[in-house]
Design an enzyme around this catalytic site. Structure first.
Site, PDB file in Angstrom:
ATOM      1  N   LYS A  75       0.846  -1.193   0.000  1.00 34.31           N
ATOM      2  CA  LYS A  75       0.000   0.000   0.000  1.00 34.31           C
ATOM      3  C   LYS A  75       0.883   1.245   0.000  1.00 34.31           C
ATOM      4  O   LYS A  75       1.413   1.654   1.029  1.00 34.31           O
ATOM      5  CB  LYS A  75      -0.930   0.040   1.213  1.00 34.31           C
ATOM      6  CG  LYS A  75      -1.972   1.150   1.037  1.00 34.31           C
ATOM      7  CD  LYS A  75      -2.529   1.684   2.324  1.00 34.31           C
ATOM      8  CE  LYS A  75      -1.643   2.641   3.038  1.00 34.31           C
ATOM      9  NZ  LYS A  75      -1.308   3.884   2.318  1.00 34.31           N
TER      10      LYS A  75
ATOM     11  N   SER B 184       5.291   6.955  10.619  1.00 33.06           N
ATOM     12  CA  SER B 184       5.358   7.630  11.922  1.00 33.06           C
ATOM     13  C   SER B 184       5.244   6.630  13.065  1.00 33.06           C
ATOM     14  O   SER B 184       4.627   5.570  12.929  1.00 33.06           O
ATOM     15  CB  SER B 184       4.242   8.662  12.030  1.00 33.06           C
ATOM     16  OG  SER B 184       2.993   8.017  12.009  1.00 33.06           O
TER      17      SER B 184
ATOM     18  N   GLY C 180       2.706   3.454  13.606  1.00 30.77           N
ATOM     19  CA  GLY C 180       3.334   2.167  13.923  1.00 30.77           C
ATOM     20  C   GLY C 180       2.763   1.541  15.182  1.00 30.77           C
ATOM     21  O   GLY C 180       2.551   0.330  15.261  1.00 30.77           O
TER      22      GLY C 180
ATOM     23  N   GLU D  34       9.592   0.336  10.915  1.00 28.76           N
ATOM     24  CA  GLU D  34      10.670   1.332  10.769  1.00 28.76           C
ATOM     25  C   GLU D  34      10.020   2.679  11.025  1.00 28.76           C
ATOM     26  O   GLU D  34       9.274   3.179  10.190  1.00 28.76           O
ATOM     27  CB  GLU D  34      11.253   1.298   9.354  1.00 28.76           C
ATOM     28  CG  GLU D  34      11.801  -0.032   8.914  1.00 28.76           C
ATOM     29  CD  GLU D  34      12.988  -0.487   9.719  1.00 28.76           C
ATOM     30  OE1 GLU D  34      13.613   0.331  10.422  1.00 28.76           O
ATOM     31  OE2 GLU D  34      13.298  -1.690   9.662  1.00 28.76           O
TER      32      GLU D  34
END
Ligand code: NAD
Length: 485
Positions: free
Chosen positions: A175, A228, A232, A249
């Site tokens: 996505k 961000s 996350g 990450e």
């Protein structure tokens, strides 16, 4: 773009489930430059069903690693042949200078090639001896992967997930961010040209609501996310409900420690890139600069002089070294942080405004803040703009290390010194996933990821591949030697 009215689902270009379109807006002209179909929940369901079938029944997870490596090389070759065009596409949607847009094609081509080599050399099986028995240790693909990609390095970050996932034998639904879907069309075309089996790859540009639907989908075994820390955290909570695997990450507030024996000019040269690359929109930038009081003014003067040399402007102009921020929302965010910093007592030593010669586009000047203290929001939160916060310290290396570690984040860091052993001692004490002595750079094929709230897991190299593998310990009867182990 030849496929701008269709979505790439399960390896085919198909009609989207709705007529909704994403407007791609140029960060430099503020004009709509393209419209692409926006994926909806129905498109996600279809893609996950196909990926699930391709994983559970299709040939892909059962192919030899060498065969998968060849597919990766074909994806790389397709992207490489179109590098100029795709580089321009990335520049048009991200706003980065064209040379940087090109690097954002060459990097992924390199990652695909290196991951293909890794697939061929990796030991997918071995033997392990326990207390009283021996087992074959098999590395198997983790399953159907959802890869959620942000806008700041869109192709780079998509390929950082796609390449190891495919090398492992996974099927993948990517996505891309709604701001930067155009490069993803090219990536889909590369996957199509590479000849993957049906269902193995889908690429669905959409916003966070549809992203949340994707990561919540029971058909997804693993989520790989870059973005961000707030998103996350939500994704990890969603994955926790069904124990879906997750690698994250996330953000950073990385510190560069300048020691009192460093050359302030040399440090400033590195920090120019370390704070303004991609208009400051990169998670690993060194946005906190810890400078001993004895070098403070010399360092700030050197960095100010270098920042004054930045050519802010049209990213397609070869002279430009810094383009606009990606969106109006991002510029609002950066300007808001500059206001907060000043309200908390920081002072602008350089920049701080919109470049007067650029009335259109989401431009902002490279900015140096001085008088920053580590407790201020500007020193604790990710800004994602070309803003260097200079924090002065008095009390030696241990104080600098304490300040560097006094952060929720732990992504990257650096030390500048003329004594490499002293630099090593500092490097060992800073709790971050990557660290550089006398430099700033990173390498996509070397493990990258964060301590603390900068993430979980690593991308790049062998660890990046292992993030897409499950381990099965297989106990077999004495005397039986299975083939291929
Ligand atoms: P974001 O984290 O909200 O979005 C990144 C990607 O995640 C996008 O594709 C988005 O659609 C998707 N997403 C967001 N929430 C999701 C959810 N719950 N489920 C599934 N997908 C979801 O970032 P943003 O709003 O675009 O930017 C805001 C800030 O985030 C930036 O200012 C920056 O500080 C940070 N950021 C960090 C990185 C990074 O590389 N670490 C990248 C982009 C943004």
């Amino acid at each position: 773009m030849s496929h701008d009215a269709e979505l790439f689902i399960g390896g085919e270009w198909v009609r989207p489930s709705s007529t909704r379109l994403l407007n791609v807006v140029s960060p430099s002209t503020e004009e709509t430059i393209a419209q692409v179909p926006e994926a909806m929940e129905e498109d996600v369901d279809r893609a996950v069903d196909l990926a699930r079938a391709a994983f559970d029944q299709g040939p892909w997870p059962r192919t030899e690693p060498a065969e998968r490596a060849e597919v990766l090389r074909r994806i790389a070759a397709h992207l490489g042949q179109r590098d100029q065009e795709i580089g321009r596409t990335i520049t048009s949607e991200v706003g980065c200078p064209l040379a940087f847009g090109l690097r954002q094609v060459h990097g992924p081509v390199g990652i695909l090639g290196a991951t293909a080599d890794l697939a061929e050399s990796h030991q997918f099986s071995s033997w392990s001896t326990g207390l009283a028995s021996r087992a074959a240790i098999l590395s198997e693909p983790v399953g159907v992967v959802a890869a959620i990609v942000p806008w700041n390095g869109p192709l780079y970050l998509a390929v950082s997930k796609l390449a190891p996932a495919l090398a492992a034998g996974c099927t993948v639904v990517i996505k891309p961010a709604p701001e930067t879907p155009l490069n993803a069309v090219a990536l889909a075309e590369a996957c199509e040209a590479a000849g993957l089996p049906p269902g193995v790859v889908s690429i669905l540009p959409a916003g966070r609501k549809v992203g949340q639907h994707l990561v919540s989908h029971p058909g997804i075994d693993k989520v790989a996310f870059t973005g961000s820390t707030a998103a996350g955290r939500k994704i990890m909570a969603t994955c926790a409900e069904r124990m879906a695997r997750v690698t994250l990450e996330l953000g950073g507030k990385s510190a560069a420690i300048i020691l009192d024996d460093a050359d302030p000019r040399v440090a400033a040269e590195q920090m120019l890139m370390g704070t303004t690359m991609n208009t400051g929109q990169a998670c690993a930038l060194l946005s906190r600069i810890l400078v001993p009081a004895s070098l403070h003014d010399a360092f700030v003067d050197a960095l100010s002089e270098l920042m004054a040399g930045i050519r802010v402007g049209d990213p397609f102009d070869a002279e430009t070294t810094m383009g606009p921020l990606v969106s109006e929302r991002q510029r609002d965010r950066v300007e808001n942080y500059l206001a907060i910093a000043q309200a908390e007592g920081a002072k602008i030593a350089h920049g701080g405004g919109r470049p007067p010669h650029l009335p259109k586009g989401w431009y902002i000047e490279g900015t140096i803040l001085v008088g920053v203290e580590n407790h201020m929001r500007i020193a604790r939160e990710e800004v994602f703009g070309p803003v260097a916060s200079v924090i002065s310290y008095e009390a030696g290396d241990s104080e600098a290390v304490r300040l560097a570690n006094d952060s929720e984040y732990g992504l990257h860091g650096a030390v500048f010194t003329s004594d490499l052993e002293r630099g090593m001692a500092v490097a060992r004490q800073v709790r971050t996933g990557t660290f550089t002595i006398n430099g700033f750079g990173l390498d996509p094929c070397i493990p990258f990821g964060g301590y603390k709230q900068s993430g979980i897991g690593r991308e790049g190299g062998t660890m990046g591949l292992e993030a897409y593998l499950e381990t099965k310990a297989l106990f077999v009867p004495d005397g039986f030697e299975p083939k291929g182990i």
